[in-house]
Scaffold this motif. Structure first.
Motif, PDB file in Angstrom:
ATOM      1  N   LYS A 113       1.692   6.798  -0.380  1.00 35.97           N
ATOM      2  CA  LYS A 113       0.739   5.790  -0.864  1.00 35.97           C
ATOM      3  C   LYS A 113       1.065   5.365  -2.297  1.00 35.97           C
ATOM      4  N   ASN A 114       0.937   4.074  -2.544  1.00 33.74           N
ATOM      5  CA  ASN A 114       1.112   3.559  -3.908  1.00 33.74           C
ATOM      6  C   ASN A 114      -0.194   3.706  -4.688  1.00 33.74           C
ATOM      7  N   GLN A 140       9.252   7.281   0.686  1.00 32.23           N
ATOM      8  CA  GLN A 140       9.173   8.481  -0.149  1.00 32.23           C
ATOM      9  C   GLN A 140      10.441   8.656  -0.974  1.00 32.23           C
ATOM     10  N   ASP A 142       0.831  -1.212   0.000  1.00 32.06           N
ATOM     11  CA  ASP A 142       0.000   0.000   0.000  1.00 32.06           C
ATOM     12  C   ASP A 142       0.863   1.259   0.000  1.00 32.06           C
ATOM     13  N   TYR A 143       2.045   1.169   0.639  1.00 31.96           N
ATOM     14  CA  TYR A 143       2.909   2.348   0.753  1.00 31.96           C
ATOM     15  C   TYR A 143       4.325   2.012   0.298  1.00 31.96           C
ATOM     16  N   LEU A 188       6.599   7.335   4.398  1.00 28.72           N
ATOM     17  CA  LEU A 188       6.011   6.486   3.357  1.00 28.72           C
ATOM     18  C   LEU A 188       4.946   7.252   2.592  1.00 28.72           C
TER      19      LEU A 188
END
Ligand code: C5P
Length: 402
Positions: free
Chosen positions: A303-304, A283, A279-280, A301
């Motif tokens: 979000k994807n 960065q 999900d993440y 992190l």
């Protein structure tokens, strides 16, 4: 219900160290509901005992060509007629040579010659023996005669060599047998499937990932290909051999998977998201290895992209199927997920102590649609994948009736 249920299977075993895997294979075939009759060569008995094979198959092993106890003294004819399928695993180089020349000097080779059932061979031998022109010639002859060759795979060998010659693992052999008996319900359809975990790099050596082995996604790809689909499998990092007749794109991160899906999704009739997408992601990805200088390290992190949701909003939109793995209230969560992501169907499995699907060869799935819920039950991933593909094909055709 397993396609192998009540099938009469002759499991032939020839002499080779991989014979120890035949016990596992017999057990798996029995689990599918098949009736398993083991036939061993004399050489096979040096590697695994007939008593072991009798215990796992539930039937006395047959090994004698001229057997006065067999029906009219002709065991090979009676066994050849009884069989719905003959599988020889492991198959030695010597046995391959024998069959390629139509020889029938022991019970197993005679049954292979006498039967009209399909014959599958899972070769296992030293890599040099497998690669010798004589063996390759014999294999080509057998394939031309309609005999199906399963494997071998590449890897470490008992003799210390590394190369092609390892017998396919029992669950892969089972997969291949199930695939051969599949239906053609997805004939000509373009199907894109994501599988495996994603790897979100932190630095050149570390990253965030999850426990997905890719087995369920690969089994779904294999079943779809066997049902006649043109399958494009987009896979995160796994240790699995790609299924036959499947186009594979290997990716690492969720962003790479998203890019591959954006390229592959059109033209696509059906999209099945089996991947456990992170999900993440961090960065920033450090270009050199992070040092442990500080007592605390904070990771930022981001979000994807949600690949499946993106697919479900495209026009034209493929028939879209997702997967959900939940620890609590799986059905309720999955119902919401199907609605929120705009999916046609979602397959849900509960991750718990009773059955943790990660890495396992078994799984338990409930398939949830807009107006119905279908319990596919608990079984091998290979069989579940076939049942899933048959259900998806049925729903797809219902939606596309003119
Ligand atoms: O939201 P959740 O991760 O539980 O949803 C699971 C389903 O969504 C799976 O089918 C998975 O392949 C898909 N998914 C995706 N992209 C993400 C997260 C999940 O395609 N970023």
């Amino acid at each position: 219900m397993s396609l192998l249920r009540d099938q009469h299977i002759i499991l032939g075993i020839t002499g080779g160290i991989a014979a120890y895997k035949a016990a596992e294979l017999a057990r798996r075939l029995k689990d599918e509901g098949a009736l398993v009759q083991v036939v061993m060569t004399d050489a096979a008995k040096s590697f695994i005992s007939p008593l072991t094979m009798q215990a796992v198959s539930g039937r006395a092993v047959r090994d004698t060509l001229l057997d006065p106890a067999a029906e009219a003294g002709m065991g090979h004819i009676e066994l050849g007629r009884w069989a719905d399928l003959v599988l020889v695993a492991p198959t030695s180089a010597d046995f391959i040579a024998k069959l390629a020349n139509g020889m029938a000097s022991d019970l197993l080779s005679t049954v292979c010659l006498a039967t009209s059932a399909p014959v599958f061979l899972a070769p296992a031998m030293n890599q040099a023996m497998w690669q010798k022109p004589a063996t390759q010639r014999n294999v080509t002859t057998l394939q031309a005669d309609g005999i199906m060759i399963l494997g071998p795979t590449i890897g470490d060998q008992a003799c210390g060599d590394v190369g092609p010659g390892r017998m396919m693992e029992p669950h892969d052999i089972l997969n291949a047998l199930l695939a051969q008996t599949a239906s053609g319900s997805m004939q000509g359809l373009n199907v894109v499937i994501t599988a495996g975990p994603t790897w979100e790099a932190l630095d050149p050596v570390r990253g965030l990932s999850n426990h997905s082995s890719g087995k369920m996604g690969y089994a779904v790809a294999s079943a779809a290909a066997a049902a006649g689909a043109n399958v494009h499998l987009i896979s995160g990092p796994t240790a699995l051999t790609p299924p036959k007749r499947v186009r594979l794109s290997s990716v690492r991160s969720a962003e790479e998977m998203f890019e591959a899906v954006q390229t592959a999704h059109s033209p696509c009739d059906i999209f099945i998201g089996v991947a456990a997408v992170a999900d993440y992601r961090p960065q920033t990805v450090q270009t050199s290895k992070i040092k442990k200088n500080d007592d605390r390290l904070t990771l930022e992190l981001v979000k994807n992209p949600d690949i499946l949701s993106w697919v479900a909003t495209q026009s034209p939109r493929p028939f879209t199927v997702g997967f959900a793995a939940e620890t609590d209230q799986p059905i309720e969560h999955a119902r919401n997920k199907r609605r929120n992501k705009g999916l046609d169907l979602i397959a849900v499995n509960q991750v718990g102590e009773a059955l943790n699907p990660f890495g396992s060869d078994e799984n338990q799935l409930v398939l949830i649609g807009q107006n119905e819920e279908i319990d596919l039950g608990r079984k091998s991933k290979a069989q579940l994948a076939i049942d899933l593909i048959e259900t998806i094909a049925k729903k797809y055709h219902e939606q596309h009736k003119t």
